[in-house]
Motif scaffolding. Structure first.
Motif, PDB file in Angstrom:
ATOM      1  N   LYS A  64       0.835  -1.192   0.000  1.00 48.08           N
ATOM      2  CA  LYS A  64       0.000   0.000   0.000  1.00 48.08           C
ATOM      3  C   LYS A  64       0.871   1.245   0.000  1.00 48.08           C
ATOM      4  O   LYS A  64       1.897   1.294   0.668  1.00 48.08           O
ATOM      5  CB  LYS A  64      -0.911   0.021   1.216  1.00 48.08           C
ATOM      6  CG  LYS A  64      -2.025  -0.974   1.148  1.00 48.08           C
ATOM      7  CD  LYS A  64      -2.994  -0.758   2.276  1.00 48.08           C
ATOM      8  CE  LYS A  64      -4.154  -1.714   2.141  1.00 48.08           C
ATOM      9  NZ  LYS A  64      -5.130  -1.519   3.199  1.00 48.08           N
ATOM     10  N   THR A  65       0.432   2.233  -0.742  1.00 47.08           N
ATOM     11  CA  THR A  65       1.170   3.486  -0.793  1.00 47.08           C
ATOM     12  C   THR A  65       0.415   4.551  -0.009  1.00 47.08           C
ATOM     13  O   THR A  65      -0.693   4.334   0.455  1.00 47.08           O
ATOM     14  CB  THR A  65       1.348   3.950  -2.252  1.00 47.08           C
ATOM     15  OG1 THR A  65       0.048   4.121  -2.821  1.00 47.08           O
ATOM     16  CG2 THR A  65       2.135   2.944  -3.062  1.00 47.08           C
ATOM     17  N   THR A  66       1.030   5.703   0.109  1.00 48.14           N
ATOM     18  CA  THR A  66       0.406   6.795   0.859  1.00 48.14           C
ATOM     19  C   THR A  66      -0.711   7.460   0.064  1.00 48.14           C
ATOM     20  O   THR A  66      -1.444   8.271   0.617  1.00 48.14           O
ATOM     21  CB  THR A  66       1.451   7.850   1.238  1.00 48.14           C
ATOM     22  OG1 THR A  66       2.060   8.340   0.044  1.00 48.14           O
ATOM     23  CG2 THR A  66       2.488   7.271   2.173  1.00 48.14           C
ATOM     24  N   THR A  67      -0.867   7.137  -1.200  1.00 46.65           N
ATOM     25  CA  THR A  67      -1.925   7.766  -1.989  1.00 46.65           C
ATOM     26  C   THR A  67      -3.308   7.376  -1.477  1.00 46.65           C
ATOM     27  O   THR A  67      -4.246   8.154  -1.604  1.00 46.65           O
ATOM     28  CB  THR A  67      -1.810   7.402  -3.480  1.00 46.65           C
ATOM     29  OG1 THR A  67      -1.839   5.984  -3.618  1.00 46.65           O
ATOM     30  CG2 THR A  67      -0.540   7.958  -4.076  1.00 46.65           C
ATOM     31  N   THR A  68      -3.422   6.173  -0.885  1.00 45.29           N
ATOM     32  CA  THR A  68      -4.721   5.793  -0.338  1.00 45.29           C
ATOM     33  C   THR A  68      -5.081   6.694   0.843  1.00 45.29           C
ATOM     34  O   THR A  68      -6.238   7.064   1.001  1.00 45.29           O
ATOM     35  CB  THR A  68      -4.729   4.322   0.108  1.00 45.29           C
ATOM     36  OG1 THR A  68      -3.676   4.112   1.049  1.00 45.29           O
ATOM     37  CG2 THR A  68      -4.538   3.391  -1.074  1.00 45.29           C
ATOM     38  N   ASP A  69      -4.080   7.050   1.670  1.00 46.58           N
ATOM     39  CA  ASP A  69      -4.339   7.969   2.770  1.00 46.58           C
ATOM     40  C   ASP A  69      -4.754   9.336   2.244  1.00 46.58           C
ATOM     41  O   ASP A  69      -5.652   9.970   2.794  1.00 46.58           O
ATOM     42  CB  ASP A  69      -3.090   8.121   3.649  1.00 46.58           C
ATOM     43  CG  ASP A  69      -2.752   6.835   4.387  1.00 46.58           C
ATOM     44  OD1 ASP A  69      -3.662   5.996   4.564  1.00 46.58           O
ATOM     45  OD2 ASP A  69      -1.587   6.674   4.787  1.00 46.58           O
ATOM     46  N   ASP A  70      -4.087   9.784   1.179  1.00 46.59           N
ATOM     47  CA  ASP A  70      -4.403  11.084   0.604  1.00 46.59           C
ATOM     48  C   ASP A  70      -5.819  11.086   0.030  1.00 46.59           C
ATOM     49  O   ASP A  70      -6.551  12.065   0.198  1.00 46.59           O
ATOM     50  CB  ASP A  70      -3.384  11.431  -0.477  1.00 46.59           C
ATOM     51  CG  ASP A  70      -3.526  12.853  -0.960  1.00 46.59           C
ATOM     52  OD1 ASP A  70      -3.732  13.745  -0.105  1.00 46.59           O
ATOM     53  OD2 ASP A  70      -3.439  13.087  -2.179  1.00 46.59           O
ATOM     54  N   LYS A  71      -6.215   9.998  -0.605  1.00 49.76           N
ATOM     55  CA  LYS A  71      -7.564   9.918  -1.157  1.00 49.76           C
ATOM     56  C   LYS A  71      -8.604   9.941  -0.045  1.00 49.76           C
ATOM     57  O   LYS A  71      -9.645  10.591  -0.165  1.00 49.76           O
ATOM     58  CB  LYS A  71      -7.726   8.642  -1.988  1.00 49.76           C
ATOM     59  CG  LYS A  71      -7.013   8.688  -3.317  1.00 49.76           C
ATOM     60  CD  LYS A  71      -7.189   7.401  -4.080  1.00 49.76           C
ATOM     61  CE  LYS A  71      -6.394   7.414  -5.367  1.00 49.76           C
ATOM     62  NZ  LYS A  71      -6.497   6.134  -6.079  1.00 49.76           N
ATOM     63  N   ARG A  72      -8.328   9.238   1.054  1.00 50.62           N
ATOM     64  CA  ARG A  72      -9.265   9.240   2.176  1.00 50.62           C
ATOM     65  C   ARG A  72      -9.372  10.629   2.788  1.00 50.62           C
ATOM     66  O   ARG A  72     -10.458  11.076   3.149  1.00 50.62           O
ATOM     67  CB  ARG A  72      -8.820   8.226   3.226  1.00 50.62           C
ATOM     68  CG  ARG A  72      -9.091   6.818   2.772  1.00 50.62           C
ATOM     69  CD  ARG A  72      -8.651   5.741   3.711  1.00 50.62           C
ATOM     70  NE  ARG A  72      -8.685   6.058   5.124  1.00 50.62           N
ATOM     71  CZ  ARG A  72      -7.994   5.403   6.044  1.00 50.62           C
ATOM     72  NH1 ARG A  72      -7.218   4.407   5.692  1.00 50.62           N
ATOM     73  NH2 ARG A  72      -8.074   5.739   7.306  1.00 50.62           N
TER      74      ARG A  72
ATOM     75  N   GLN B 112      -8.823  13.516   1.217  1.00 51.32           N
ATOM     76  CA  GLN B 112      -9.550  14.365   0.265  1.00 51.32           C
ATOM     77  C   GLN B 112     -11.051  14.085   0.302  1.00 51.32           C
ATOM     78  O   GLN B 112     -11.861  15.004   0.215  1.00 51.32           O
ATOM     79  CB  GLN B 112      -8.999  14.175  -1.150  1.00 51.32           C
ATOM     80  CG  GLN B 112      -7.617  14.733  -1.354  1.00 51.32           C
ATOM     81  CD  GLN B 112      -7.538  16.224  -1.113  1.00 51.32           C
ATOM     82  OE1 GLN B 112      -8.491  16.961  -1.322  1.00 51.32           O
ATOM     83  NE2 GLN B 112      -6.386  16.681  -0.634  1.00 51.32           N
TER      84      GLN B 112
ATOM     85  N   SER C 179      -1.614  22.779   2.298  1.00 49.84           N
ATOM     86  CA  SER C 179      -0.766  21.646   1.946  1.00 49.84           C
ATOM     87  C   SER C 179       0.315  22.111   0.990  1.00 49.84           C
ATOM     88  O   SER C 179       0.097  22.960   0.136  1.00 49.84           O
ATOM     89  CB  SER C 179      -1.597  20.515   1.336  1.00 49.84           C
ATOM     90  OG  SER C 179      -2.325  20.996   0.230  1.00 49.84           O
TER      91      SER C 179
END
Length: 161
Positions: A30-38, A40, A85
């Motif tokens: 898992k990458t940090t993009t999933t955290d960013d999507k959550r 957003q 950000s």
């Protein structure tokens, strides 16, 4: 690399012993993009809107300034939420103060001087709030005694004047 270590690594991708099938699916990290999507999606639910054309954001904390150059700024006034950000830079207040004073302009610089003079004159004592040092006005709402009504307290106030 030695041969033993290579064989050990090759054996790790097999599901059974020698001659068996290899894994069909590669392990996905898992990458940090999933955290960013959550994040957003949560911000979208709150109702933040992007604020364009902000070149710089400075956050003052004691004698340190956190500076964002060309940040992405989003805000939701109703939720009292501001999101800044970007890549932050931490600087000392003494290093950045001349640049900030130049950005204020002559009108705001005069206001800043007046505020500084008022603060020096009224400087609150240690542990006191600046609002507590001011005298209370007679126009304030009187404290009510249990059992009294607002109308009775207002009539008493008018009679006292």
């Amino acid at each position: 690399m030695n041969v033993e270590r290579l064989q050990k690594m090759a054996g790790a991708v097999r599901t059974g012993g020698k001659g068996s099938m290899r894994r069909k699916k590669k392990a996905v990290h898992k990458t940090t993009t999933t955290d960013d999507k959550r994040l957003q999606s949560t911000l979208k639910r709150i109702g933040v809107n992007a604020i364009p054309a902000i070149e710089e954001v400075n956050i003052f904390k004691d004698d340190v300034v956190i500076q964002f150059v060309n940040p992405k700024v989003q805000a939701s006034i109703n939720a009292n939420t501001w999101v800044v950000s970007g890549a932050p830079q931490t600087k000392k207040l003494q290093d950045i103060l001349p640049g900030i004073i130049n950005q204020l302009g002559p009108d705001n610089l005069d206001n800043l001087r007046k505020l500084a003079e008022q603060f020096q004159k009224q400087g609150p004592a240690a542990g006191e709030d600046a609002t507590n040092t001011q005298e209370e006005d007679d126009d304030d709402v009187p404290d009510l005694v249990p059992g009294e009504t607002f109308e009775a307290a207002a009539e008493e106030g008018q009679a006292a004047k």
